[in-house]
Scaffold this motif. Structure first.
Motif, PDB file in Angstrom:
ATOM      1  N   THR A 217      10.894 -71.264   2.315  1.00  0.00           N
ATOM      2  CA  THR A 217      11.176 -70.266   1.144  1.00  0.00           C
ATOM      3  C   THR A 217      10.242 -69.954   0.428  1.00  0.00           C
ATOM      4  N   GLN A 218       9.866 -68.452   0.226  1.00  0.00           N
ATOM      5  CA  GLN A 218       8.815 -68.081  -0.481  1.00  0.00           C
ATOM      6  C   GLN A 218       9.063 -68.361  -2.029  1.00  0.00           C
ATOM      7  N   VAL A 219       7.990 -68.706  -2.730  1.00  0.00           N
ATOM      8  CA  VAL A 219       8.101 -69.104  -3.946  1.00  0.00           C
ATOM      9  C   VAL A 219       7.883 -68.171  -5.035  1.00  0.00           C
ATOM     10  N   GLU A 220       8.492 -67.854  -6.084  1.00  0.00           N
ATOM     11  CA  GLU A 220       7.857 -67.042  -7.263  1.00  0.00           C
ATOM     12  C   GLU A 220       7.212 -67.906  -8.202  1.00  0.00           C
ATOM     13  N   LEU A 221       6.116 -67.451  -8.257  1.00  0.00           N
ATOM     14  CA  LEU A 221       5.102 -68.118  -9.171  1.00  0.00           C
ATOM     15  C   LEU A 221       5.300 -67.904 -10.757  1.00  0.00           C
ATOM     16  N   PRO A 222       4.688 -68.647 -11.398  1.00  0.00           N
ATOM     17  CA  PRO A 222       4.935 -68.738 -13.107  1.00  0.00           C
ATOM     18  C   PRO A 222       3.873 -67.552 -13.517  1.00  0.00           C
ATOM     19  N   LYS A 223       4.364 -67.051 -14.634  1.00  0.00           N
ATOM     20  CA  LYS A 223       3.314 -65.577 -14.850  1.00  0.00           C
ATOM     21  C   LYS A 223       2.328 -66.451 -16.145  1.00  0.00           C
ATOM     22  N   ASP A 224       1.550 -67.460 -15.693  1.00  0.00           N
ATOM     23  CA  ASP A 224       0.519 -67.956 -16.127  1.00  0.00           C
ATOM     24  C   ASP A 224      -0.693 -67.420 -16.090  1.00  0.00           C
ATOM     25  N   PRO A 225      -1.552 -66.929 -17.067  1.00  0.00           N
ATOM     26  CA  PRO A 225      -2.797 -66.460 -16.698  1.00  0.00           C
ATOM     27  C   PRO A 225      -3.903 -67.238 -16.303  1.00  0.00           C
ATOM     28  N   ASN A 226      -3.697 -68.742 -16.483  1.00  0.00           N
ATOM     29  CA  ASN A 226      -4.377 -69.533 -16.117  1.00  0.00           C
ATOM     30  C   ASN A 226      -4.197 -70.003 -14.858  1.00  0.00           C
ATOM     31  N   TYR A 227      -2.938 -69.755 -14.068  1.00  0.00           N
ATOM     32  CA  TYR A 227      -2.737 -70.307 -12.987  1.00  0.00           C
ATOM     33  C   TYR A 227      -4.118 -70.335 -11.850  1.00  0.00           C
ATOM     34  N   HIS A 228      -3.860 -71.247 -11.300  1.00  0.00           N
ATOM     35  CA  HIS A 228      -4.863 -71.294  -9.814  1.00  0.00           C
ATOM     36  C   HIS A 228      -4.104 -72.318  -8.726  1.00  0.00           C
ATOM     37  N   PHE A 229      -4.195 -71.826  -7.540  1.00  0.00           N
ATOM     38  CA  PHE A 229      -3.434 -72.455  -6.721  1.00  0.00           C
ATOM     39  C   PHE A 229      -3.804 -73.914  -6.238  1.00  0.00           C
ATOM     40  N   THR A 230      -5.071 -74.197  -6.396  1.00  0.00           N
ATOM     41  CA  THR A 230      -5.391 -75.485  -5.917  1.00  0.00           C
ATOM     42  C   THR A 230      -4.801 -76.576  -6.954  1.00  0.00           C
ATOM     43  N   THR A 231      -4.736 -76.207  -8.497  1.00  0.00           N
ATOM     44  CA  THR A 231      -4.227 -76.773  -9.382  1.00  0.00           C
ATOM     45  C   THR A 231      -2.727 -77.090  -9.183  1.00  0.00           C
ATOM     46  N   ASP A 232      -2.061 -75.873  -8.846  1.00  0.00           N
ATOM     47  CA  ASP A 232      -0.647 -76.151  -8.561  1.00  0.00           C
ATOM     48  C   ASP A 232      -0.345 -76.857  -7.305  1.00  0.00           C
ATOM     49  N   MET A 233      -1.013 -76.630  -6.153  1.00  0.00           N
ATOM     50  CA  MET A 233      -0.690 -77.661  -5.059  1.00  0.00           C
ATOM     51  C   MET A 233      -1.055 -78.981  -5.413  1.00  0.00           C
ATOM     52  N   THR A 234      -1.818 -79.251  -6.209  1.00  0.00           N
ATOM     53  CA  THR A 234      -2.095 -80.888  -6.670  1.00  0.00           C
ATOM     54  C   THR A 234      -1.115 -81.393  -7.356  1.00  0.00           C
ATOM     55  N   ASN A 235      -0.544 -80.344  -8.494  1.00  0.00           N
ATOM     56  CA  ASN A 235       0.763 -80.610  -9.221  1.00  0.00           C
ATOM     57  C   ASN A 235       1.745 -81.196  -8.248  1.00  0.00           C
ATOM     58  N   GLY A 347      -9.440 -85.382  -7.111  1.00  0.00           N
ATOM     59  CA  GLY A 347      -9.340 -86.653  -7.974  1.00  0.00           C
ATOM     60  C   GLY A 347      -8.375 -86.998  -8.839  1.00  0.00           C
ATOM     61  N   ARG A 348      -7.681 -85.714  -9.145  1.00  0.00           N
ATOM     62  CA  ARG A 348      -6.495 -86.149  -9.900  1.00  0.00           C
ATOM     63  C   ARG A 348      -5.298 -86.462  -9.040  1.00  0.00           C
ATOM     64  N   LEU A 349      -5.357 -86.137  -7.654  1.00  0.00           N
ATOM     65  CA  LEU A 349      -4.184 -86.812  -6.741  1.00  0.00           C
ATOM     66  C   LEU A 349      -4.658 -88.197  -6.483  1.00  0.00           C
ATOM     67  N   TYR A 350      -5.985 -88.532  -6.133  1.00  0.00           N
ATOM     68  CA  TYR A 350      -6.343 -89.683  -5.942  1.00  0.00           C
ATOM     69  C   TYR A 350      -6.098 -90.666  -7.044  1.00  0.00           C
ATOM     70  N   ASP A 351      -6.240 -90.384  -8.472  1.00  0.00           N
ATOM     71  CA  ASP A 351      -5.781 -91.013  -9.576  1.00  0.00           C
ATOM     72  C   ASP A 351      -4.517 -91.170  -9.690  1.00  0.00           C
ATOM     73  N   ALA A 352      -3.541 -90.487  -9.355  1.00  0.00           N
ATOM     74  CA  ALA A 352      -2.176 -90.478  -9.362  1.00  0.00           C
ATOM     75  C   ALA A 352      -1.517 -91.528  -8.488  1.00  0.00           C
ATOM     76  N   ILE A 353      -2.214 -91.358  -6.983  1.00  0.00           N
ATOM     77  CA  ILE A 353      -1.914 -92.514  -6.307  1.00  0.00           C
ATOM     78  C   ILE A 353      -2.374 -94.004  -6.637  1.00  0.00           C
ATOM     79  N   ASP A 354      -3.784 -94.052  -7.191  1.00  0.00           N
ATOM     80  CA  ASP A 354      -3.998 -95.203  -7.684  1.00  0.00           C
ATOM     81  C   ASP A 354      -3.158 -95.887  -8.653  1.00  0.00           C
TER      82      ASP A 354
END
Length: 779
Positions: A217-235, A347-354
């Motif tokens: 399903t296609q996602v409608e992204l937030p209207k955030d001027p600071n949005y970046h996909f790498t950060t989104d996929m990590t979240n 690194g954020r993903l690593y730390d979350a798993i750790d």
């Protein structure tokens, strides 16, 4: 509170049941999937209270099975990251290299889709029918883009053996003609073994405005001027793994974390780009030498290694103009910032798993590149990468106009080929060149405290991306299946690397490997390496025919960078290896070789499926969006009409139909009630045809008609707009794009998702009632 006393007999019974469960799980036949469940019992007893239920049966992973995380960076060469001697600060990769082991002779296929399908299965890319990227599939076995039933993805094997599985980021394994509601969905991530998928399906995406799917399903992204996909996929990945461990703490997980970075477009937060200001002013020639020196200090290359010869097409930095140096340095600063930002998110993903306390028994594999760095930016780099696919050159002068916003939302950039060669140091060539280690050798690190005692050591055994799946299978004590859904599986083609984990001097086990991409081909055999450079990535045509190619010979054990050609000294060995290549090529469906490039993007000419087929007329409706080039009707290089039925109020606004976005496309829309057609030529120039009068409230039929000039590709034509049969506007498009508008800004009805083709002034969503939208092409 009174403690509950459990009778010893019950404790013994519970222990016995647990023991039986463990034993039963250990004795499961995991060679055939799905694992067969026991036959159901039948009962004569009427009342359930008088009957004993059987023990619950479920498949769990073998006892002690580790979690698995596979990180895959896109378009990052061997000499890019700090761990492998490069200039890009990547502290997370550094940390994993210090706490785990690094491989300096690990290889990919030289292109994204093929590497990914090989990684995700353990089979060669041609065996997977992925000889090239999905968008250039042909009708031949080995290249038709459809994974055979005799190969089952690693994620599906793990899932059916008791793992939770998830994929985040870039997939690029789904044939483009299957990216629609009509499917088939068999080759989407969630039908290929992943319980969860969040990411994009194509080969690249705009990091500021991506086309993202959650499952199918296609996602409608937030209207955030600071949005970046790498950060989104990590979240998303962090959320998923926390959820999974909270609900099923004893169930192992497998995460495939494949970033869109550092593939073009090079998009990074400005603060990361600015970290590298001035750090590449010395140019690519000096950087290559500096990288080699660092690699020697790190023990990653032999002390006697020499730089592979720089291709003659790449200019010497010292001979460039001041403008060229200024532009090219900024291009590299952006790429480096992109790389460091990506490592930070990993690194954020690593730390979350750790933080979950499970990292000691997690196999964490970090692959720094699915191929070498990309030279598809050609000699000058690109403000808009889509110009490459349309074969429209960009000048340094044109690009300098955008230098202050390079890497931001108003650019879709790529760097010059000289930087690609530098990022692949100490080798000579780049992505797409499967016959040079610059295109195929990538840094790779593995950390697994429970299974690897060594720390900070380098492994020099030859390895290939097809080795990752069998390595994971062996670590998880799960066999590659022999039978899946009643279909006999091909023997797995990769070789587990587990033998090398704690033995740096272990004898190499992966001793033979072919390489091929667009006619660039090679064969590795026990250290010997024979190859031919058929076409560098920055050229659109081969340098010779397949039959006339010149082959080189190297002893790669003694010559790390392939700098000493031994073909004339040992012609017998070269002939032997050429024969071996042909045998391997036949065995793994490499033959016949197709060295065409842009021609393969045309589905009809190569026999690839195209949902439109021979149809010249399609009727669409509101809500249809995200339609790619193999799904949406082709209006390029031809005449066509768009007929739309609308019902509007006064001063209606919104898109009727569009294809593409800010960096190339067209849109037919209403603005303040007036029908307008905008053709955006590669983000460089816009042509507008606009009605002078607004529509009266009510129902109308609006038609846009384009009469193509003909006489070749990318020509212009005459445009008219009529409302209820009356001409309301006319104009001319001086030129059109001969090739694709975008990889991820696709066709929409009633809206314009992603980046906007035109400046609508208001929301792109059509605010009236949109009926049928019919597009008809004409010769």
């Amino acid at each position: 509170m009174r403690k509950l006393k459990i009778p010893p007999i019950l404790l013994l019974t519970s222990f016995s049941i647990l023991s039986m469960t463990v034993t039963a799980q250990d004795q499961l036949d995991r060679n055939s999937l799905p694992i067969k469940q026991p036959e159901r019992e039948t009962y004569k007893e009427l009342d359930a209270r008088n009957a004993k239920a059987p023990a619950r049966w479920e498949v769990t992973a073998p006892k002690g099975s580790p979690n698995v995380v596979v990180v895959l960076i896109d378009d990052m060469g061997f000499g890019a990251s700090s761990r492998f001697g490069g200039p890009i600060n990547m502290p997370v990769l550094d940390k994993l290299g210090t706490e785990g082991i690094s491989y300096n002779r690990f290889h990919t296929t030289s292109l994204c889709s093929p590497t990914r399908v090989a990684l995700l299965t353990g089979y060669n890319h041609h065996s997977n029918n992925a000889g090239s990227i999905m968008e250039t599939a042909t009708a031949f076995p080995g290249n038709n883009g459809i994974r055979p039933q005799s190969i089952t993805p690693m994620a599906e094997v793990l899932r059916q053996n008791g793992y939770s599985t998830a994929a985040f980021g870039k997939y690029h394994e789904t044939p483009p003609w299957e990216i629609s509601v009509s499917g088939s969905l068999d080759r989407w991530p969630t039908h290929s073994g992943f319980d969860k998928f969040y990411g994009f399906i194509g080969g690249e995406t705009n990091q500021w405005a991506p086309l993202v799917y959650d499952g199918t399903t296609q996602v409608e992204l937030p209207k955030d001027p600071n949005y970046h996909f790498t950060t989104d996929m990590t979240n998303q990945a962090i959320s998923w793994v926390r959820f999974q461990k909270a609900l099923t703490p004893d169930k192992p997980f497998m995460i495939y974390f494949a970033t869109g970075a550092t593939h073009a477009p090079h998009h990074a937060p400005k603060e990361y780009i600015d970290k590298y200001k001035g750090k590449f002013d010395q140019g690519w020639d000096k950087l290559r030498q500096e990288t080699l020196e660092r690699q020697k200090r790190l023990g990653l290359v032999p002390q006697n290694a020499q730089l592979g010869p720089k291709p003659t097409d790449i200019k010497d930095w010292g001979k460039l103009s001041a403008d060229e140096k200024k532009l090219f340095a900024r291009q590299m600063e952006t790429y480096a910032g992109f790389g460091e930002h990506t490592d930070h998110e990993i690194g954020r993903l690593y730390d979350a798993i750790d933080d979950l306390g499970v990292m000691d028994n997690t196999v964490f594999i970090y692959v720094a590149g699915d191929n070498g760095a990309s030279a598809e930016g050609t000699m000058n780099g690109l403000f808009n990468e889509m110009t490459y696919f349309n074969q429209v050159p960009e000048t340094v002068e044109d690009q300098l106009k955008h230098i202050d916003e390079w890497g931001g939302p108003n650019t879709y950039p790529h760097f010059a080929a000289g930087w690609a060669v530098a990022m692949d140091a100490p080798f000579s060539y780049t992505k797409q060149v499967a016959s040079d280690f610059g295109g195929t050798r990538n840094g790779m690190v593995i950390r697994w405290p429970a299974g690897i005692k060594a720390k900070g050591e380098v492994r020099t055994q030859f390895a290939h991306v097809i080795d990752i799946a069998p390595t994971i299978f062996e670590a998880c004590k799960i066999p590659a299946p022999k039978m899946v859904n009643g279909i006999q599986q091909d023997p797995i083609e990769g070789t587990s690397m587990l033998y090398s984990f704690d033995d740096a001097k272990a004898k190499e086990r992966h001793t033979t490997q072919y390489f091929e991409m667009f006619g660039n081909r090679a064969i590795y055999s026990n250290g010997w390496y024979a190859r031919t450079i058929h076409r560098p990535a920055w050229k659109q045509k081969p340098t010779a025919t397949l039959l006339e190619d010149t082959w080189d010979l190297y002893d790669s054990n003694a010559d790390f960078t392939l700098s000493k050609n031994l073909a004339t000294q040992n012609p017998a060995k070269l002939k032997e290896l050429q024969a071996l290549f042909m045998a391997e090529a036949e065995k793994y469906h490499v033959l016949p070789i197709d060295d065409r490039l842009f021609e393969r993007t045309d589905a009809k000419s190569v026999g690839r499926p195209d949902l439109m087929g021979e149809r010249t007329k399609v009727t669409y409706g509101e809500g249809m969006k995200g339609m790619g080039i193999d799904v949406f009707i082709n209006t390029r290089n031809t005449s066509y009409t768009i007929t739309s039925e609308v019902e509007v109020k006064e001063n209606a606004n919104g898109v009727i139909v569009c294809q593409g976005g800010k960096f190339g496309g067209f849109s037919f829309y209403l603005k303040d009630g007036r029908p307008v057609f905008t053709y955006n030529y590669l983000g460089l120039k816009s042509f507008n045809v606009s009605s002078s009068q607004a529509l009266a409230p009510g129902k109308h039929t609006i038609v846009y008609d384009f009469k193509y000039d003909g006489g070749g590709l990318g020509k212009g034509g005459a445009a008219t707009i009529t409302v209820d049969g009356n001409k309301t506007a006319e104009g001319r498009l001086d030129k059109t794009q001969p090739g694709i508008f975008s990889v991820d800004d696709l066709a929409d009805i009633g809206t314009d998702d992603g980046t906007s083709v035109a400046d609508y002034g208001v929301s792109a969503h059509f605010n009236g009632k949109l009926g049928k939208v019919t597009i008809e092409t004409k010769k």
